[in-house]
Design an enzyme around this catalytic site. Sequence first.
Site: not given
Lengths: 272, 423
Positions: B50, B117, B122, B191, B194-195
């Site tokens: 990418c 890494p 790739q 709780g 996202e993190m």
Amino acid sequence: MDTILFSASLFFLFLATLHYLLFLVYRNPIVPRVARYTLYLTFASQLGYFLSRYLKGGMPFGTNMYESLVFFSWCLVTAYLVITIKYKVPVVGAFVMPINLILMVAAALLPNKGIGEIPPALQSNWLPIHVTLSFMGDALFAMAFGSGVMYLIQERQLKRKRPGALYYRLPSLDVLDSMNYRALTVGFPLLTLGIITGSVWAQYAWGSYWSWDPKETWSLITWLIYAAVLHARLTAGWRGRKAAWFSIIGFAAVLFTFLGVNLLLSGLHSYN
Amino acid sequence: MEILIVGLSHKTAPLDIRETVSFSERNMEEGVRSLVACPSVAEGLIVSTCNRVEIYTATSKKKVEEAKSEIIGFLADFHDVPREKLDPHIYTMSGEECVGHIFRVASSLDSMVVGEPQILGQVKEAFGCAASAHATGNILNRLLHKAFSVAKRVRSETRIATSAVSISFAAVELAKKIFGELTGKTVMLIGAGEMAELAARHLLSNGVEHIIVANRTYENAVKLAEEFKGSAIPFNELAQQMELADIVISSTGAPTTIIDKKMVKDVIKRRRNKPMFFIDIAVPRDIDSAVNEVENVYAYDIDDLEGVVETNIKTRSKEAAKAEEIVVGEVGQFLDWMRSRESFPTIVALREWAEEVRRTELAKTMKRMEGLSEVDAKRVEAMTESILNKILHRPISRMKKAAHKGDEGEVVGMVREIFEIED
């Protein structure tokens, strides 16, 4: 021959120590390999040293300070090599081998290196048994000391939340604590047996199991320190920092029993 | 032969351009095949991630300029993009520069996040694909294998990739420094957020086996627990259940702290001092900072983790300098090999000529020999071989030596003249 082998082992140990210290700074995988192989060479040349002294005349270790230092050094090398089979953390070498090198340099500086008369009291088969057990125990305490120091450094970095240079190099707290515990659980019975055999031998040689000779007293103090920390580990779930501190204090007592008593206090164990 | 790189990357091209010319698993092999179909491209391989699309090729020294233009043409045609649109973003390199560049790419020194890494894998895949399409030859094979070993050296001899540069990875790393292996450890997630979930996921993929989820709304806890294949507990059992957890991640919207020093002291006692790691991702904080003072407890809040990440980033850039030294050394070695290759045609020709002389002469002699046993015939033949090898050894090793120093021209020329070797 034995002088050559002694010099060789001092040289190899110097190389090994140097590489273990370099290992703290460099990541090149050759460094720990060189360290380990030179340590094998140290091990072998010390073994050769004992053998050549044995062939020259009688008991090669434990009859004077010089021989004792070399023998202790060999025990430490052995203990290190064995423990690092299970715990693949060569970095512990950086914390243990400098002590070992100091002991060997001290041995090199001692004036009395001859193979003299073995004092009559030491002419016994108990000598190698008693000395080997005690020194092997002490060597394992040295390993516990090394892992204890490493634990304290690593713990401090984690508590302070600022990873320093050694943070990446040192293994996890869990590995250090378990290595410390393992060294103590093997070292302690060895020390205990060392004291018992010494005591039995004392009965033959001096006519009494225990005579509060300074070395006896100090080894009892050492034994009590390690007994206390092992007891606390098992019953009160002590671990980590406290255990690390105690293995450092315990090793200070070991060194005093081994060196301090000989140099500062006089008693039945004083042979120079 | 010359190595040539044509490509574009995050340094020269925006994402939408990179996207248009990228290769996927599906069309990669086809791409490689049409690349080496270009008349001036001898060997070729395409790295497409990418962040970059780069084409590594080997061409004859005389055809470098032609090859450049052909490759850009190929890239434009293959993706059906007008060439003018690509031109401003494309860079080309040839010769020595290429070797260093490929080594840097494989070692993740050229990445957006230095030390990440994935890139090595790739590049390996790209090489594998090109090799199986028979698009690579002597030079690229050697170059890429060298690049992989350089990357390995960089990884083992520098700390470029050991330190985490994201908060959730930093948390995993800290956990590993405390617990060693994470296998069999339990994490408690208080709780949601996202993190916090990301950190939990990272921990799970690093060996953590059990997850306990607590939430003020029990249904949410159950939902999240199902997702992680863990167990849900009611919020009021938090303190009791906490002793089962080695790692606690908290990220509630509570206005005040929900975990204090006394509570943790209690928990640690019940755990018989087994260490605990608290990660507080909530703002305002869920965990009283005094918790860190409890023996065998390590409590990090979001600022602490960011501090760790910052130190790690600094370490990485310091380590990149060390890695650069490794790369430069290895480039030198590779170029030596390339140079020694230049004298190869002469060496081969010399050997062929001498071998021909040996065979003809041997055949002549053998015809005239009588009563020679098979064993003896073999012995004579072996002798001729060894005379040949001994005589040729000197000029050949002299040529190789000169090639290593980079001044093979004169020596090779002289050898060609003496032995009348023609192109």
